[in-house]
Design an enzyme around this catalytic site. Structure first.
Site, PDB file in Angstrom:
ATOM      1  N   SER A 159      47.917  17.505  67.132  1.00 11.19           N
ATOM      2  CA  SER A 159      48.878  16.445  66.787  1.00 11.19           C
ATOM      3  C   SER A 159      49.272  15.677  68.045  1.00 11.19           C
ATOM      4  O   SER A 159      49.265  16.231  69.156  1.00 11.19           O
ATOM      5  CB  SER A 159      50.136  17.063  66.180  1.00 11.19           C
TER       6      SER A 159
ATOM      7  N   ASN B 226      42.369  23.190  60.160  1.00 11.31           N
ATOM      8  CA  ASN B 226      43.261  22.091  59.767  1.00 11.31           C
ATOM      9  C   ASN B 226      44.603  22.569  59.220  1.00 11.31           C
ATOM     10  O   ASN B 226      45.601  21.855  59.338  1.00 11.31           O
ATOM     11  CB  ASN B 226      42.537  21.241  58.702  1.00 11.31           C
TER      12      ASN B 226
ATOM     13  N   LYS C 166      51.170  22.922  68.600  1.00  9.74           N
ATOM     14  CA  LYS C 166      50.038  21.999  68.729  1.00  9.74           C
ATOM     15  C   LYS C 166      49.573  21.881  70.187  1.00  9.74           C
ATOM     16  O   LYS C 166      48.381  21.688  70.445  1.00  9.74           O
ATOM     17  CB  LYS C 166      50.402  20.629  68.148  1.00  9.74           C
TER      18      LYS C 166
ATOM     19  N   ALA D  31      42.576  23.061  52.729  1.00  5.70           N
ATOM     20  CA  ALA D  31      41.825  21.962  52.108  1.00  5.70           C
ATOM     21  C   ALA D  31      42.421  21.523  50.763  1.00  5.70           C
ATOM     22  O   ALA D  31      41.846  20.682  50.089  1.00  5.70           O
ATOM     23  CB  ALA D  31      40.366  22.382  51.919  1.00  5.70           C
TER      24      ALA D  31
ATOM     25  N   ILE E 242      50.097  10.245  59.686  1.00  2.37           N
ATOM     26  CA  ILE E 242      49.094  10.056  58.630  1.00  2.37           C
ATOM     27  C   ILE E 242      49.798  10.174  57.267  1.00  2.37           C
ATOM     28  O   ILE E 242      50.709  10.992  57.097  1.00  2.37           O
ATOM     29  CB  ILE E 242      47.974  11.122  58.733  1.00  2.37           C
TER      30      ILE E 242
ATOM     31  N   VAL F 202      45.897  31.790  56.207  1.00  7.76           N
ATOM     32  CA  VAL F 202      45.239  31.901  57.511  1.00  7.76           C
ATOM     33  C   VAL F 202      46.209  32.220  58.657  1.00  7.76           C
ATOM     34  O   VAL F 202      45.787  32.410  59.790  1.00  7.76           O
ATOM     35  CB  VAL F 202      44.369  30.664  57.859  1.00  7.76           C
TER      36      VAL F 202
ATOM     37  N   TYR G 260      57.006  22.913  66.495  1.00  8.20           N
ATOM     38  CA  TYR G 260      55.770  22.260  66.058  1.00  8.20           C
ATOM     39  C   TYR G 260      54.987  21.753  67.283  1.00  8.20           C
ATOM     40  O   TYR G 260      53.785  21.978  67.408  1.00  8.20           O
ATOM     41  CB  TYR G 260      56.096  21.103  65.112  1.00  8.20           C
TER      42      TYR G 260
HETATM   43  P1  NAP Z   1      49.750  18.641  54.086  1.00  7.62           P
HETATM   44  O1  NAP Z   1      49.376  17.501  53.206  1.00  7.62           O
HETATM   45  O2  NAP Z   1      51.111  19.209  54.001  1.00  7.62           O
HETATM   46  O3  NAP Z   1      48.662  19.792  53.897  1.00  7.62           O
HETATM   47  C1  NAP Z   1      48.759  20.975  54.627  1.00  7.62           C
HETATM   48  C2  NAP Z   1      47.629  21.887  54.222  1.00  7.62           C
HETATM   49  O4  NAP Z   1      47.716  23.074  55.035  1.00  7.62           O
HETATM   50  C3  NAP Z   1      47.705  22.314  52.772  1.00  7.62           C
HETATM   51  O5  NAP Z   1      46.434  22.276  52.189  1.00  7.62           O
HETATM   52  C4  NAP Z   1      48.204  23.761  52.871  1.00  7.62           C
HETATM   53  O6  NAP Z   1      47.702  24.597  51.851  1.00  7.62           O
HETATM   54  C5  NAP Z   1      47.610  24.193  54.177  1.00  7.62           C
HETATM   55  N1  NAP Z   1      48.279  25.375  54.714  1.00  7.62           N
HETATM   56  C6  NAP Z   1      49.543  25.481  55.217  1.00  7.62           C
HETATM   57  N2  NAP Z   1      49.802  26.748  55.561  1.00  7.62           N
HETATM   58  C7  NAP Z   1      48.677  27.465  55.272  1.00  7.62           C
HETATM   59  C8  NAP Z   1      48.316  28.822  55.392  1.00  7.62           C
HETATM   60  N3  NAP Z   1      49.175  29.733  55.889  1.00  7.62           N
HETATM   61  N4  NAP Z   1      47.080  29.218  55.006  1.00  7.62           N
HETATM   62  C9  NAP Z   1      46.202  28.320  54.499  1.00  7.62           C
HETATM   63  N5  NAP Z   1      46.497  27.010  54.336  1.00  7.62           N
HETATM   64  C10 NAP Z   1      47.719  26.591  54.721  1.00  7.62           C
HETATM   65  O7  NAP Z   1      49.584  18.227  55.616  1.00  7.62           O
HETATM   66  P2  NAP Z   1      48.532  17.287  56.376  1.00  7.62           P
HETATM   67  O8  NAP Z   1      49.262  16.114  56.843  1.00  7.62           O
HETATM   68  O9  NAP Z   1      47.290  17.125  55.602  1.00  7.62           O
HETATM   69  O10 NAP Z   1      48.275  18.211  57.665  1.00  7.62           O
HETATM   70  C11 NAP Z   1      46.993  18.762  57.984  1.00  7.62           C
HETATM   71  C12 NAP Z   1      46.960  19.051  59.471  1.00  7.62           C
HETATM   72  O11 NAP Z   1      47.116  17.831  60.199  1.00  7.62           O
HETATM   73  C13 NAP Z   1      48.090  19.963  59.943  1.00  7.62           C
HETATM   74  O12 NAP Z   1      47.607  20.864  60.898  1.00  7.62           O
HETATM   75  C14 NAP Z   1      49.073  18.991  60.566  1.00  7.62           C
HETATM   76  O13 NAP Z   1      49.887  19.613  61.530  1.00  7.62           O
HETATM   77  C15 NAP Z   1      48.136  17.978  61.169  1.00  7.62           C
HETATM   78  N6  NAP Z   1      48.766  16.683  61.432  1.00  7.62           N
HETATM   79  C16 NAP Z   1      49.266  15.919  60.416  1.00  7.62           C
HETATM   80  C17 NAP Z   1      49.866  14.709  60.721  1.00  7.62           C
HETATM   81  C18 NAP Z   1      50.450  13.813  59.665  1.00  7.62           C
HETATM   82  O14 NAP Z   1      51.104  12.832  60.031  1.00  7.62           O
HETATM   83  N7  NAP Z   1      50.233  14.080  58.375  1.00  7.62           N
HETATM   84  C19 NAP Z   1      49.944  14.277  62.047  1.00  7.62           C
HETATM   85  C20 NAP Z   1      49.423  15.084  63.056  1.00  7.62           C
HETATM   86  C21 NAP Z   1      48.822  16.281  62.733  1.00  7.62           C
HETATM   87  P3  NAP Z   1      48.591  25.137  50.604  1.00  7.62           P
HETATM   88  O15 NAP Z   1      49.418  23.964  50.160  1.00  7.62           O
HETATM   89  O16 NAP Z   1      47.543  25.561  49.628  1.00  7.62           O
HETATM   90  O17 NAP Z   1      49.420  26.273  51.111  1.00  7.62           O
END
Ligand code: NAP
Length: 242
Positions: free
Chosen positions: A139, A87, A156, A10, A185, A61, A152
């Site tokens: 995803s 997430n 997913k 988050a 996104i 996590v 990846y």
């Molecule tokens: P982001 O801005 O890079 O944020 C990722 C988040 O995941 C951060 O808060 C990070 O926390 C947390 N995280 C990563 N590894 C972790 C761990 N081991 N334990 C706890 N927290 C962890 O990415 P986002 O785009 O918001 O992505 C969120 C979700 O949406 C992901 O599952 C991603 O695969 C999915 N998604 C994103 C997109 C896109 O285009 N952005 C598209 C499809 C799916 P810290 O920084 O505190 O480590």
């Protein structure tokens, strides 16, 4: 809404938007973070300015022990978990032949095993309460596969399969399990893309834009309120994959 909700990852992007909005709507949100201490504190302080408190909890996590502690903390404090939003995730662009065992394991541990750990840890409480809502952020690549993102895509696809299988198993306990499969996104996850690359992607998307974090958050709110949707992978991608 007055629910106890865990949001993993988050501190940034989609998870931050979900945690912030759900807190503002009166829920008790436990906002998990791992590395981004500054960002999660900024979220806490932003909400404090509105006189709203959000619980923040450090946990990696991708590890069973940390996931267990996050759920134990929540149940100790609030007695239950109404909603789990899985997430947290990472991405990596690499040709298949270059992916190391470490890359592969890191991806699967973070994106897939985290969902297994967190869901298992909340399950007994939800089954006991005969009520629960689990939302996995999957995803588009888990559905159709992405070149240079095989690990990846596999992680997913696993999340999507877990969503469907668990929905069948947990339905009789009144626990709904759904996934959202976003397209592209606007978050840090895509900050490596140049403006030219983003423009080319937008040309392929019928709605002619990339998604915003609140496009996903709105669906999360709807899934929490709904009573009769389970086992679904909801594609939110502007029509990119139809
Ligand atoms: P982001 O801005 O890079 O944020 C990722 C988040 O995941 C951060 O808060 C990070 O926390 C947390 N995280 C990563 N590894 C972790 C761990 N081991 N334990 C706890 N927290 C962890 O990415 P986002 O785009 O918001 O992505 C969120 C979700 O949406 C992901 O599952 C991603 O695969 C999915 N998604 C994103 C997109 C896109 O285009 N952005 C598209 C499809 C799916 P810290 O920084 O505190 O480590």
């Amino acid at each position: 809404m007055d629910k106890v909700i865990i949001v993993t990852g988050a501190s940034k992007g989609i998870g931050r938007e979900i945690a912030k909005k759900l807190t503002e709507k009166g829920n008790k949100v436990i906002a998990n973070y791992n590395k981004s201490v500054q960002e999660i504190n900024e979220l806490k302080n932003e909400l404090l300015k509105e006189n709203i408190n959000i619980d923040i909890f450090h946990a990696d996590v991708s590890k069973r022990e940390d996931s267990k502690k996050l759920v134990e903390y929540t149940i100790r404090k609030y007695g239950k978990v109404d909603v789990l939003i899985n997430n947290a995730g990472i991405s990596q662009i690499k040709e298949f032949t270059q992916i190391t065992d470490e890359d592969w394991n890191n991806m699967i541990n973070t994106n897939l095993n985290s969902v297994f750990y967190m869901t298992q840890e909340v399950c007994n409480n939800m089954i006991h309460n005969k009520s629960g809502c689990i939302i996995n952020i999957s995803s588009i690549w888990g559905e159709i596969g992405a070149s240079c993102e095989v690990h990846y895509s596999v992680s997913k696809a696993g999340v999507s399969a877990m969503t469907k299988a668990l929905a069948k198993e947990l339905g009789p306990s009144n626990i709904r399990v759904n996934a959202i499969a976003p397209g592209i996104i606007d978050t840090d996850m895509n900050k490596h893309l140049t403006s030219e690359e983003l423009k080319e992607i937008c040309e392929e998307i019928p709605l002619e834009r990339i998604g915003k974090t609140n496009d996903i958050e709105k669906c999360v709110e709807w899934l929490i309120e709904d009573n009769y949707t389970t086992g679904q992978i909801i594609s939110i991608n502007g029509g990119w994959a139809i």
